[in-house]
Scaffold this motif. Sequence first.
Motif, PDB file in Angstrom:
ATOM      1  N   ARG A 210       0.827  -1.299  -0.017  1.00  0.00           N
ATOM      2  CA  ARG A 210      -0.030   0.137  -0.206  1.00  0.00           C
ATOM      3  C   ARG A 210       0.965   1.234   0.129  1.00  0.00           C
ATOM      4  O   ARG A 210       2.008   1.116   0.445  1.00  0.00           O
ATOM      5  CB  ARG A 210      -1.021   0.066   1.320  1.00  0.00           C
ATOM      6  N   LEU A 211       0.302   2.290  -0.324  1.00  0.00           N
ATOM      7  CA  LEU A 211       1.092   3.427  -0.534  1.00  0.00           C
ATOM      8  C   LEU A 211       0.367   4.557   0.829  1.00  0.00           C
ATOM      9  O   LEU A 211      -0.570   4.320   0.823  1.00  0.00           O
ATOM     10  CB  LEU A 211       0.790   4.392  -1.818  1.00  0.00           C
ATOM     11  N   LYS A 212       1.487   5.080   1.389  1.00  0.00           N
ATOM     12  CA  LYS A 212       1.073   5.861   2.652  1.00  0.00           C
ATOM     13  C   LYS A 212       1.963   7.118   2.404  1.00  0.00           C
ATOM     14  O   LYS A 212       3.151   7.124   2.128  1.00  0.00           O
ATOM     15  CB  LYS A 212       1.602   5.045   3.847  1.00  0.00           C
ATOM     16  N   LEU A 213       1.067   8.207   2.263  1.00  0.00           N
ATOM     17  CA  LEU A 213       1.626   9.492   1.858  1.00  0.00           C
ATOM     18  C   LEU A 213       1.590  10.490   3.075  1.00  0.00           C
ATOM     19  O   LEU A 213       0.293  10.326   3.557  1.00  0.00           O
ATOM     20  CB  LEU A 213       1.191   9.890   0.615  1.00  0.00           C
ATOM     21  N   HIS A 214       2.420  11.221   3.332  1.00  0.00           N
ATOM     22  CA  HIS A 214       2.128  12.191   4.322  1.00  0.00           C
ATOM     23  C   HIS A 214       2.397  13.732   3.622  1.00  0.00           C
ATOM     24  O   HIS A 214       3.550  13.999   3.145  1.00  0.00           O
ATOM     25  CB  HIS A 214       3.454  12.199   5.526  1.00  0.00           C
ATOM     26  N   VAL A 215       1.353  14.386   3.452  1.00  0.00           N
ATOM     27  CA  VAL A 215       1.321  15.908   3.076  1.00  0.00           C
ATOM     28  C   VAL A 215       1.693  16.928   4.113  1.00  0.00           C
ATOM     29  O   VAL A 215       0.725  16.657   5.065  1.00  0.00           O
ATOM     30  CB  VAL A 215       0.201  16.141   2.032  1.00  0.00           C
ATOM     31  N   ARG A 216       2.507  17.703   4.176  1.00  0.00           N
ATOM     32  CA  ARG A 216       2.443  18.719   5.045  1.00  0.00           C
ATOM     33  C   ARG A 216       2.764  20.135   4.682  1.00  0.00           C
ATOM     34  O   ARG A 216       3.494  20.149   3.461  1.00  0.00           O
ATOM     35  CB  ARG A 216       3.859  18.299   5.988  1.00  0.00           C
ATOM     36  N   ILE A 217       2.274  21.025   5.299  1.00  0.00           N
ATOM     37  CA  ILE A 217       2.306  22.523   4.448  1.00  0.00           C
ATOM     38  C   ILE A 217       3.344  22.968   5.611  1.00  0.00           C
ATOM     39  O   ILE A 217       2.988  23.168   6.697  1.00  0.00           O
ATOM     40  CB  ILE A 217       0.997  23.110   4.576  1.00  0.00           C
ATOM     41  N   LEU A 218       4.423  23.623   5.176  1.00  0.00           N
ATOM     42  CA  LEU A 218       5.309  24.359   5.922  1.00  0.00           C
ATOM     43  C   LEU A 218       5.306  25.678   6.008  1.00  0.00           C
ATOM     44  O   LEU A 218       5.135  26.344   4.677  1.00  0.00           O
ATOM     45  CB  LEU A 218       6.681  23.810   5.689  1.00  0.00           C
ATOM     46  N   ALA A 219       5.211  26.516   6.966  1.00  0.00           N
ATOM     47  CA  ALA A 219       5.597  27.957   6.978  1.00  0.00           C
ATOM     48  C   ALA A 219       6.867  28.417   7.827  1.00  0.00           C
ATOM     49  O   ALA A 219       7.094  27.981   9.054  1.00  0.00           O
ATOM     50  CB  ALA A 219       4.431  28.678   7.741  1.00  0.00           C
ATOM     51  N   GLU A 220       7.688  28.724   6.966  1.00  0.00           N
ATOM     52  CA  GLU A 220       9.349  28.906   7.516  1.00  0.00           C
ATOM     53  C   GLU A 220       9.614  27.511   7.970  1.00  0.00           C
ATOM     54  O   GLU A 220       9.732  26.479   7.193  1.00  0.00           O
ATOM     55  CB  GLU A 220       9.101  29.739   8.749  1.00  0.00           C
ATOM     56  N   GLU A 221       9.892  27.250   9.156  1.00  0.00           N
ATOM     57  CA  GLU A 221      10.401  26.126   9.787  1.00  0.00           C
ATOM     58  C   GLU A 221       9.258  25.278  10.533  1.00  0.00           C
ATOM     59  O   GLU A 221       9.500  24.107  11.026  1.00  0.00           O
ATOM     60  CB  GLU A 221      11.754  26.145  10.541  1.00  0.00           C
ATOM     61  N   GLN A 222       8.180  25.778  10.729  1.00  0.00           N
ATOM     62  CA  GLN A 222       7.018  25.122  11.292  1.00  0.00           C
ATOM     63  C   GLN A 222       6.211  24.286  10.472  1.00  0.00           C
ATOM     64  O   GLN A 222       6.073  24.747   9.378  1.00  0.00           O
ATOM     65  CB  GLN A 222       6.024  26.283  11.731  1.00  0.00           C
TER      66      GLN A 222
ATOM     67  N   GLN B  63      -5.997  13.555  -1.139  1.00  0.00           N
ATOM     68  CA  GLN B  63      -6.669  12.436  -2.125  1.00  0.00           C
ATOM     69  C   GLN B  63      -6.123  12.844  -3.580  1.00  0.00           C
ATOM     70  O   GLN B  63      -6.028  11.995  -4.308  1.00  0.00           O
ATOM     71  CB  GLN B  63      -8.165  12.813  -2.065  1.00  0.00           C
ATOM     72  N   HIS B  64      -5.983  14.132  -3.978  1.00  0.00           N
ATOM     73  CA  HIS B  64      -5.338  14.466  -5.300  1.00  0.00           C
ATOM     74  C   HIS B  64      -3.859  13.644  -5.294  1.00  0.00           C
ATOM     75  O   HIS B  64      -3.497  13.231  -6.444  1.00  0.00           O
ATOM     76  CB  HIS B  64      -5.254  15.969  -5.456  1.00  0.00           C
ATOM     77  N   ALA B  65      -3.050  14.056  -4.421  1.00  0.00           N
ATOM     78  CA  ALA B  65      -1.867  13.416  -4.261  1.00  0.00           C
ATOM     79  C   ALA B  65      -1.993  12.147  -4.742  1.00  0.00           C
ATOM     80  O   ALA B  65      -1.090  11.266  -5.320  1.00  0.00           O
ATOM     81  CB  ALA B  65      -1.089  13.693  -3.135  1.00  0.00           C
ATOM     82  N   LEU B  66      -2.822  11.214  -3.661  1.00  0.00           N
ATOM     83  CA  LEU B  66      -2.785   9.772  -3.764  1.00  0.00           C
ATOM     84  C   LEU B  66      -3.230   9.213  -5.223  1.00  0.00           C
ATOM     85  O   LEU B  66      -2.388   8.224  -5.675  1.00  0.00           O
ATOM     86  CB  LEU B  66      -3.703   9.283  -2.736  1.00  0.00           C
ATOM     87  N   GLN B  67      -3.945   9.973  -5.695  1.00  0.00           N
ATOM     88  CA  GLN B  67      -4.606   9.606  -7.122  1.00  0.00           C
ATOM     89  C   GLN B  67      -3.535   9.647  -7.988  1.00  0.00           C
ATOM     90  O   GLN B  67      -3.230   8.795  -9.008  1.00  0.00           O
ATOM     91  CB  GLN B  67      -5.858  10.427  -7.301  1.00  0.00           C
ATOM     92  N   THR B  68      -2.759  11.064  -7.973  1.00  0.00           N
ATOM     93  CA  THR B  68      -1.829  11.221  -8.840  1.00  0.00           C
ATOM     94  C   THR B  68      -0.708  10.164  -8.857  1.00  0.00           C
ATOM     95  O   THR B  68      -0.107   9.830  -9.953  1.00  0.00           O
ATOM     96  CB  THR B  68      -1.140  12.609  -8.774  1.00  0.00           C
ATOM     97  N   LEU B  69      -0.193   9.681  -7.874  1.00  0.00           N
ATOM     98  CA  LEU B  69       0.843   8.674  -7.694  1.00  0.00           C
ATOM     99  C   LEU B  69       0.486   7.240  -7.817  1.00  0.00           C
ATOM    100  O   LEU B  69       1.192   6.313  -7.713  1.00  0.00           O
ATOM    101  CB  LEU B  69       1.325   9.113  -6.242  1.00  0.00           C
ATOM    102  N   GLU B  70      -0.984   6.992  -7.828  1.00  0.00           N
ATOM    103  CA  GLU B  70      -1.429   5.587  -7.733  1.00  0.00           C
ATOM    104  C   GLU B  70      -0.902   4.857  -9.117  1.00  0.00           C
ATOM    105  O   GLU B  70      -0.264   3.665  -8.779  1.00  0.00           O
ATOM    106  CB  GLU B  70      -3.090   5.547  -7.749  1.00  0.00           C
ATOM    107  N   SER B  71      -0.853   5.339 -10.179  1.00  0.00           N
ATOM    108  CA  SER B  71      -0.332   4.493 -11.236  1.00  0.00           C
ATOM    109  C   SER B  71       1.150   4.128 -11.163  1.00  0.00           C
ATOM    110  O   SER B  71       1.550   2.850 -11.449  1.00  0.00           O
ATOM    111  CB  SER B  71      -0.674   5.217 -12.800  1.00  0.00           C
ATOM    112  N   GLU B  72       1.884   5.107 -10.502  1.00  0.00           N
ATOM    113  CA  GLU B  72       3.478   4.839 -10.372  1.00  0.00           C
ATOM    114  C   GLU B  72       3.621   3.684  -9.416  1.00  0.00           C
ATOM    115  O   GLU B  72       4.284   3.054  -9.377  1.00  0.00           O
ATOM    116  CB  GLU B  72       4.081   6.020 -10.175  1.00  0.00           C
ATOM    117  N   PHE B  73       2.958   3.883  -8.296  1.00  0.00           N
ATOM    118  CA  PHE B  73       2.760   2.934  -7.193  1.00  0.00           C
ATOM    119  C   PHE B  73       2.671   1.535  -7.451  1.00  0.00           C
ATOM    120  O   PHE B  73       3.150   0.664  -7.398  1.00  0.00           O
ATOM    121  CB  PHE B  73       2.147   3.516  -6.114  1.00  0.00           C
TER     122      PHE B  73
END
Length: 116
Positions: A5-17, A97-107
Amino acid sequence: MSKPRLKLHVRILAEEQIAFGPGKAELLEAIQRTGSISQAAKSMEMSYRRAWQLVDTMNQCFHSHLVETQTGGTHGGGAVVTEFGQMILKKFRAMEQHALQTLESEFKDISRYLKP
């Protein structure tokens, strides 16, 4: 052995936070459910202090607060996810969801090469 299975962690950074990520999204959802930072923390098996730190970081990183609190008293305290916070949460979940769908075929291509 379980299916790959594919497990993806999306994070939004502001400076170092980390302004927003999966844990903060889950915390916002728990605050929505419980109406309380304390109860949300308990439901996630997290300390109140840690939950408060995450809320504070989110509120500091964005132009508007994602969570507003009411001080305790005769009617008790509580917390509410603001309309802005709900919008950020919704957009973040859509990004995931968009990121997972985008990576699904490569995965799928890569997973064919994993040992059974």
